[in-house]
Design a protein around this motif. Structure first.
Motif, short mmCIF file in Angstrom:
data_model
loop_
_atom_site.label_atom_id
_atom_site.label_comp_id
_atom_site.label_asym_id
_atom_site.label_seq_id
_atom_site.Cartn_x
_atom_site.Cartn_y
_atom_site.Cartn_z
N ALA A 70 99.63 79.36 11.82
CA ALA A 70 100.16 79.12 13.16
C ALA A 70 99.59 77.84 13.76
N ILE A 71 98.32 77.60 13.54
CA ILE A 71 97.68 76.38 14.05
C ILE A 71 98.26 75.15 13.34
N THR A 72 98.38 75.24 12.03
CA THR A 72 98.81 74.08 11.24
C THR A 72 100.24 73.66 11.53
N ALA A 79 97.06 65.29 13.62
CA ALA A 79 96.28 66.52 13.76
C ALA A 79 96.23 67.29 12.45
N GLU A 80 97.36 67.36 11.76
CA GLU A 80 97.40 68.12 10.51
C GLU A 80 96.49 67.49 9.46
N SER A 81 96.45 66.17 9.43
CA SER A 81 95.60 65.51 8.44
C SER A 81 94.12 65.79 8.69
N TRP A 93 90.43 75.22 14.33
CA TRP A 93 90.55 75.21 15.79
C TRP A 93 89.46 74.33 16.42
N ASN A 94 88.22 74.50 15.96
CA ASN A 94 87.10 73.74 16.51
C ASN A 94 87.22 72.25 16.18
N THR A 95 87.71 71.95 15.01
CA THR A 95 87.91 70.54 14.62
C THR A 95 88.94 69.87 15.51
#
Length: 350
Positions: A70-72, A79-81, A93-95
């Motif tokens: 869901a995050i990806t 962001a995905e990279s 999430w923290n990253t």
């Protein structure tokens, strides 16, 4: 090959970039909480191992994968990279928070000014200072009394302490920084809430725990039981102004919209019955309609549109309108259309 199911809460969500972290994180967290996946993200313990029990490990692995997915899928290219090699949802999430979260701090007193600008007694200082109680012997004793009272229902010692130390209602305790009121609503202790409400000033409702949650947002977030509804009723009867105030600083919305966004229909329907709808901001009301359509709680959306037809084209929190939401979810809402003949389906689409 089976098609990938995209969560409905993600459909109109703009991909995460450096300009929309707040909105993105709220919407994704809302989805994770509603799907019982948020614990995987916020858990500070090490993940279970196979030797801890196969069922426990498999359940965690499945939930971690769902949360990470869901995050990806809601990330932009940049962001995905940043999380492409990460295998744990909480690390991802923290990253992303470290990379995209704006460098700002929500001060307790700033949030309180939104909750209430007045005072119950007219003599209290307008600034709220939460009392840190981690190592304070006096408050350690106080929170021991609270724990005992939550067990046996006898609140006399706690109330006597609070009469002698009025600031105790603002004391924060434990690693989560919970006040006494955060604790009783978290454990859905209706009796405790009723006993402590007389000690709460209007401004005290803005005190945040270490995760930035008010006690009011905590009971809405954690509860859909009859006890949770009863607690919210008690709080609303004590301070009706809270119905139109921001309940959670990162959500930046009122209790009714917050409850529905978390897919707590029972809580939302109670709040809907007591919230003065005519006083809602247009964006909040439009967000309520859009959320009802997205999560298929159509009774609230339909009633609002009957009362205020212009909401159909008003902007919600994402900058879209309920009409946009209806268009994106029409297949799920009107699945019977597929049973019509070709000519009728053509008319139906129009």
């Amino acid at each position: 090959m089976a098609a990938t199911v995209v969560p409905s809460v993600m459909i109109n969500l703009k991909a995460l970039d450096k300009n929309n972290y707040k909105h993105w994180s709220f919407r994704v967290k809302t989805y994770l909480v509603a799907e019982d996946l948020w614990d995987v993200v916020e858990d500070t313990n090490d993940p279970p191992k196979l030797e801890d029990g196969k069922a426990i490990f498999v359940a965690w692995r499945k939930n971690n994968a769902r949360a990470l997915h869901a995050i990806t899928i809601s990330c932009g290219e940049d962001a995905e990279s940043a999380i492409s090699d990460i295998e744990m949802a909480k690390d991802a999430w923290n990253t992303l928070a470290e990379k995209f979260k704006p460098p700002e701090i929500i001060e307790t007193q700033d949030f309180n000014s939104e909750v209430d600008s007045g005072s119950d007694d007219g003599n209290a200082d307008s600034k709220i200072d939460a009392v840190e109680a981690y190592d304070h012997e006096t408050y350690a004793s106080f929170f021991n009394k609270v724990a005992t009272a939550m067990g046996d229902g006898k609140w006399e010692d706690v109330k006597e302490f609070m009469k002698q130390h009025p600031e105790a209602v603002r004391a924060k305790h434990g690693r989560w920084g919970l006040t006494v009121f955060h604790k009783v609503v978290r454990y859905q202790d209706v009796r405790g809430v009723k006993e402590l409400l007389p000690f709460m000033r209007k401004k005290d409702w803005g005190i945040l725990d270490n995760e930035g949650r008010t006690a009011f947002s905590l009971v809405i977030e954690d509860g859909h039981t009859d006890d949770a509804i009863e607690i919210v009723k008690c709080i609303v009867e004590k301070n009706k102004k809270l119905l139109l105030r921001v309940v959670h600083p990162s959500a930046k919305t009122v209790p009714l919209v917050y409850a529905l966004s978390l897919d707590k229909p029972k809580m939302a329907r109670y709040l809907y019955s007591v919230t003065p709808l005519e006083k809602l901001k247009s964006r909040d009301a439009a967000e309520l309609v859009s959320t009802g359509l997205r999560l298929k709680h159509l009774d609230i959306s339909l009633d609002l549109l009957r009362r205020f037809p212009n909401l159909a084209i008003a902007e919600d929190h994402s900058g879209q309108s309920p009409l946009n939401e209806l268009a994106s979810t029409r297949a799920g809402l009107f699945s019977d259309a597929s049973k019509l003949g070709m000519r009728k389906r053509l008319i139906y689409r129009c």
